[in-house]
Design an enzyme around this catalytic site. Sequence first.
Site, PDB file in Angstrom:
ATOM      1  N   GLY A 252       0.758  -1.240   0.000  1.00  0.00           N
ATOM      2  CA  GLY A 252       0.000   0.000   0.000  1.00  0.00           C
ATOM      3  C   GLY A 252       0.786   1.286   0.000  1.00  0.00           C
ATOM      4  O   GLY A 252       0.193   2.362  -0.166  1.00  0.00           O
ATOM      5  N   GLU A 289       3.848  -6.956   1.611  1.00  0.00           N
ATOM      6  CA  GLU A 289       3.343  -7.232   0.258  1.00  0.00           C
ATOM      7  C   GLU A 289       3.330  -5.971  -0.598  1.00  0.00           C
ATOM      8  O   GLU A 289       2.269  -5.545  -1.062  1.00  0.00           O
ATOM      9  CB  GLU A 289       1.906  -7.773   0.344  1.00  0.00           C
ATOM     10  CG  GLU A 289       1.690  -8.934   1.278  1.00  0.00           C
ATOM     11  CD  GLU A 289       0.206  -9.162   1.609  1.00  0.00           C
ATOM     12  OE1 GLU A 289      -0.641  -8.315   1.261  1.00  0.00           O
ATOM     13  OE2 GLU A 289      -0.098 -10.185   2.228  1.00  0.00           O
ATOM     14  N   PRO A 290       4.460  -5.314  -0.797  1.00  0.00           N
ATOM     15  CA  PRO A 290       4.433  -4.088  -1.604  1.00  0.00           C
ATOM     16  C   PRO A 290       4.250  -4.387  -3.091  1.00  0.00           C
ATOM     17  O   PRO A 290       4.798  -5.359  -3.612  1.00  0.00           O
ATOM     18  CB  PRO A 290       5.815  -3.461  -1.347  1.00  0.00           C
ATOM     19  CG  PRO A 290       6.698  -4.599  -0.954  1.00  0.00           C
ATOM     20  CD  PRO A 290       5.824  -5.679  -0.360  1.00  0.00           C
ATOM     21  N   GLY A 291       3.484  -3.559  -3.762  1.00  0.00           N
ATOM     22  CA  GLY A 291       3.295  -3.689  -5.205  1.00  0.00           C
ATOM     23  C   GLY A 291       3.726  -2.399  -5.893  1.00  0.00           C
ATOM     24  O   GLY A 291       4.854  -2.268  -6.371  1.00  0.00           O
ATOM     25  N   ARG A 292       2.834  -1.414  -5.876  1.00  0.00           N
ATOM     26  CA  ARG A 292       3.068  -0.134  -6.547  1.00  0.00           C
ATOM     27  C   ARG A 292       4.436   0.481  -6.228  1.00  0.00           C
ATOM     28  O   ARG A 292       5.133   0.968  -7.120  1.00  0.00           O
ATOM     29  CB  ARG A 292       1.985   0.848  -6.116  1.00  0.00           C
ATOM     30  CG  ARG A 292       2.028   2.199  -6.820  1.00  0.00           C
ATOM     31  CD  ARG A 292       1.090   3.207  -6.136  1.00  0.00           C
ATOM     32  NE  ARG A 292      -0.208   2.661  -5.854  1.00  0.00           N
ATOM     33  CZ  ARG A 292      -1.240   2.669  -6.690  1.00  0.00           C
ATOM     34  NH1 ARG A 292      -1.119   3.255  -7.860  1.00  0.00           N
ATOM     35  NH2 ARG A 292      -2.388   2.129  -6.351  1.00  0.00           N
ATOM     36  N   ARG A 328      -5.721   4.000 -15.302  1.00  0.00           N
ATOM     37  CA  ARG A 328      -5.855   4.624 -13.983  1.00  0.00           C
ATOM     38  C   ARG A 328      -6.597   5.964 -14.007  1.00  0.00           C
ATOM     39  O   ARG A 328      -7.405   6.219 -13.125  1.00  0.00           O
ATOM     40  CB  ARG A 328      -4.487   4.760 -13.305  1.00  0.00           C
ATOM     41  CG  ARG A 328      -3.806   3.402 -13.046  1.00  0.00           C
ATOM     42  CD  ARG A 328      -2.500   3.536 -12.288  1.00  0.00           C
ATOM     43  NE  ARG A 328      -2.698   4.145 -10.994  1.00  0.00           N
ATOM     44  CZ  ARG A 328      -2.434   5.411 -10.702  1.00  0.00           C
ATOM     45  NH1 ARG A 328      -1.898   6.206 -11.614  1.00  0.00           N
ATOM     46  NH2 ARG A 328      -2.692   5.886  -9.521  1.00  0.00           N
ATOM     47  N   CYS A 359     -13.210   5.129 -28.180  1.00  0.00           N
ATOM     48  CA  CYS A 359     -14.515   5.773 -28.313  1.00  0.00           C
ATOM     49  C   CYS A 359     -15.250   5.802 -26.976  1.00  0.00           C
ATOM     50  O   CYS A 359     -16.228   5.071 -26.764  1.00  0.00           O
ATOM     51  CB  CYS A 359     -15.329   5.042 -29.371  1.00  0.00           C
ATOM     52  SG  CYS A 359     -14.445   4.987 -30.917  1.00  0.00           S
ATOM     53  N   GLU A 360     -14.752   6.608 -26.056  1.00  0.00           N
ATOM     54  CA  GLU A 360     -15.338   6.817 -24.733  1.00  0.00           C
ATOM     55  C   GLU A 360     -14.890   8.203 -24.275  1.00  0.00           C
ATOM     56  O   GLU A 360     -13.713   8.546 -24.421  1.00  0.00           O
ATOM     57  CB  GLU A 360     -14.747   5.839 -23.691  1.00  0.00           C
ATOM     58  CG  GLU A 360     -15.051   4.390 -23.871  1.00  0.00           C
ATOM     59  CD  GLU A 360     -16.411   3.993 -23.320  1.00  0.00           C
ATOM     60  OE1 GLU A 360     -16.993   4.746 -22.521  1.00  0.00           O
ATOM     61  OE2 GLU A 360     -16.880   2.919 -23.724  1.00  0.00           O
ATOM     62  N   TYR A 387       0.026  -0.992 -12.192  1.00  0.00           N
ATOM     63  CA  TYR A 387      -1.407  -0.922 -12.480  1.00  0.00           C
ATOM     64  C   TYR A 387      -1.686  -0.244 -13.817  1.00  0.00           C
ATOM     65  O   TYR A 387      -2.652   0.490 -13.969  1.00  0.00           O
ATOM     66  CB  TYR A 387      -2.165  -0.239 -11.326  1.00  0.00           C
ATOM     67  CG  TYR A 387      -1.962  -0.958 -10.006  1.00  0.00           C
ATOM     68  CD1 TYR A 387      -2.527  -2.216  -9.804  1.00  0.00           C
ATOM     69  CD2 TYR A 387      -1.176  -0.410  -8.999  1.00  0.00           C
ATOM     70  CE1 TYR A 387      -2.319  -2.909  -8.623  1.00  0.00           C
ATOM     71  CE2 TYR A 387      -0.963  -1.096  -7.813  1.00  0.00           C
ATOM     72  CZ  TYR A 387      -1.543  -2.341  -7.630  1.00  0.00           C
ATOM     73  OH  TYR A 387      -1.321  -3.022  -6.458  1.00  0.00           O
TER      74      TYR A 387
HETATM   75  C1  LIG Z   1      -3.004  -4.977  -4.073  1.00  0.00           C
HETATM   76  C2  LIG Z   1      -2.530  -5.614  -2.835  1.00  0.00           C
HETATM   77  C3  LIG Z   1      -1.244  -5.348  -2.357  1.00  0.00           C
HETATM   78  C4  LIG Z   1      -0.314  -4.363  -3.000  1.00  0.00           C
HETATM   79  O1  LIG Z   1      -0.774  -3.067  -2.885  1.00  0.00           O
HETATM   80  P1  LIG Z   1       0.155  -1.844  -3.400  1.00  0.00           P
HETATM   81  O2  LIG Z   1      -0.651  -0.657  -3.098  1.00  0.00           O
HETATM   82  O3  LIG Z   1       0.372  -2.042  -4.844  1.00  0.00           O
HETATM   83  O4  LIG Z   1       1.417  -1.900  -2.614  1.00  0.00           O
HETATM   84  C5  LIG Z   1      -0.827  -6.030  -1.233  1.00  0.00           C
HETATM   85  N1  LIG Z   1      -1.637  -6.924  -0.600  1.00  0.00           N
HETATM   86  C6  LIG Z   1      -2.880  -7.185  -1.041  1.00  0.00           C
HETATM   87  C7  LIG Z   1      -3.710  -8.169  -0.318  1.00  0.00           C
HETATM   88  C8  LIG Z   1      -3.370  -6.536  -2.164  1.00  0.00           C
HETATM   89  O5  LIG Z   1      -4.611  -6.796  -2.593  1.00  0.00           O
END
Ligand SMILES: *Cc1c(COP(=O)(O)O)cnc(C)c1O
Length: 432
Positions: A252, A289-292, A328, A359-360, A387
Amino acid sequence: MTDHAALSAGLPGAPQIAYRNGTLHLEQASLAALASDYGTPLFVYSKAAMLSALAAYQKGLAGRDAQICYAMKANSSLGVLQVFAEAGCGFDIVSGGELERVQAVGGDMRKVIFSGVGKTRAEMQQALAADIGCFNVESEAELDVLSEVALAMGRIAPVSIRVNPNVDPKTHPYISTGLKGNKFGVAHEEALRIYQHAASLKGLRVTGIDCHIGSQITDTTPYLDAMDRVLDLVASIEAAGIPIEHIDFGGGLGINYEQDTPPAADALWQALLARLDARGYGRKKLMIEPGRSLVGNAGVCLAEVLYLKPGEHKNFCIIDAAMNDLPRPAMYQAFHAIVPVVPRDGLPGMTCDVVGPVCESGDWIGRDRHLAVAPGDHVAVLSAGAYCMSMASNYNTRGRAAELLVDGLAVHLIRERESAADQMRTEKMVRR
Ligand SMILES: *Cc1c(COP(=O)(O)O)cnc(C)c1O
């Protein structure tokens, strides 16, 4: 802030993206050259930027028993997963398809955690057969089904329960997940009872607890609040005789898209670890669990300016990337900086909406931007590593863009541009 101001004030994003000799570069690669060589729309990622984002977490968690699981839904392209697998990361997956991607890059299954509110029995079987590290379970009903599926396979499923700390992450409502009324996790008040139920099921072994309160969080406070709430639960669950081996604090952490000032990952973890130590849980195994924050600012999307369309009320700059490539803005009214790849001198420029060909009316990439560009010029949509491609669609039968991974002087094509034939491959006409 206009994009020109952004230009002079420094670009949002990783230091690997910079103007040199009048041309935007990513690491050593000229983005003008890549756009010409590979065509547009084109995603380009910096391996060094990903690894330095990861290093900030590694530094923040140094000396701890910690596991970083890249939340691969942010960008699940194989060439990107490879970078994180080789760096020793685990993966947070949300589907059986993502599990197969981890297998394709040879990721360590013991470091895979499986999140999501709607795991099917087939996905559970697939993940049990692959011997993943942990299921992050999101409801009581899911616990029962998982136990049943595991027993039928003669296995015991390792589980963590996602608890909902009811903390406001102060982000966009569509990406806030830890409030009452969200579909995610189990309520704080019910968590102990549900843990006792889990502990009673023969096909499960309780190993941990997890939470994830939202995305694009730019403040430390919601994390500290969530940590306190989770630790309160750990205390009561362990007091009830159920040991918790690991605590997973989710992902997050936000990135700088415009004028966002999220804490650095190492600074955030310094604050969180101080709280964890103060409460006596500093020796537990930690998972995140980092993503972004690992990929978002490591990537750009290059596009070509097709037409300028001045209007009475608004001017439009029509580019060849669209909402199907960069969803996004349409989904979350999100901001991406848009800058010329080769800035022009002496062109007056105009304030315009940057839009795609779809076309939106929702197909916009940037609103009220000041741009000095001409048809045929290339622009870079910044902070496009997370994303974007993983949410890309084929709407309007637009093939998904090509992707490049830049690694110093080397440029690797990690995804070919998708053709119309690729898109039609699984379709069948009705026989006459
Ligand atoms: C999407 C998600 C993440 C990653 O979130 P980011 O904002 O991209 O860091 C981690 N854990 C869970 C369960 C998620 O659904």
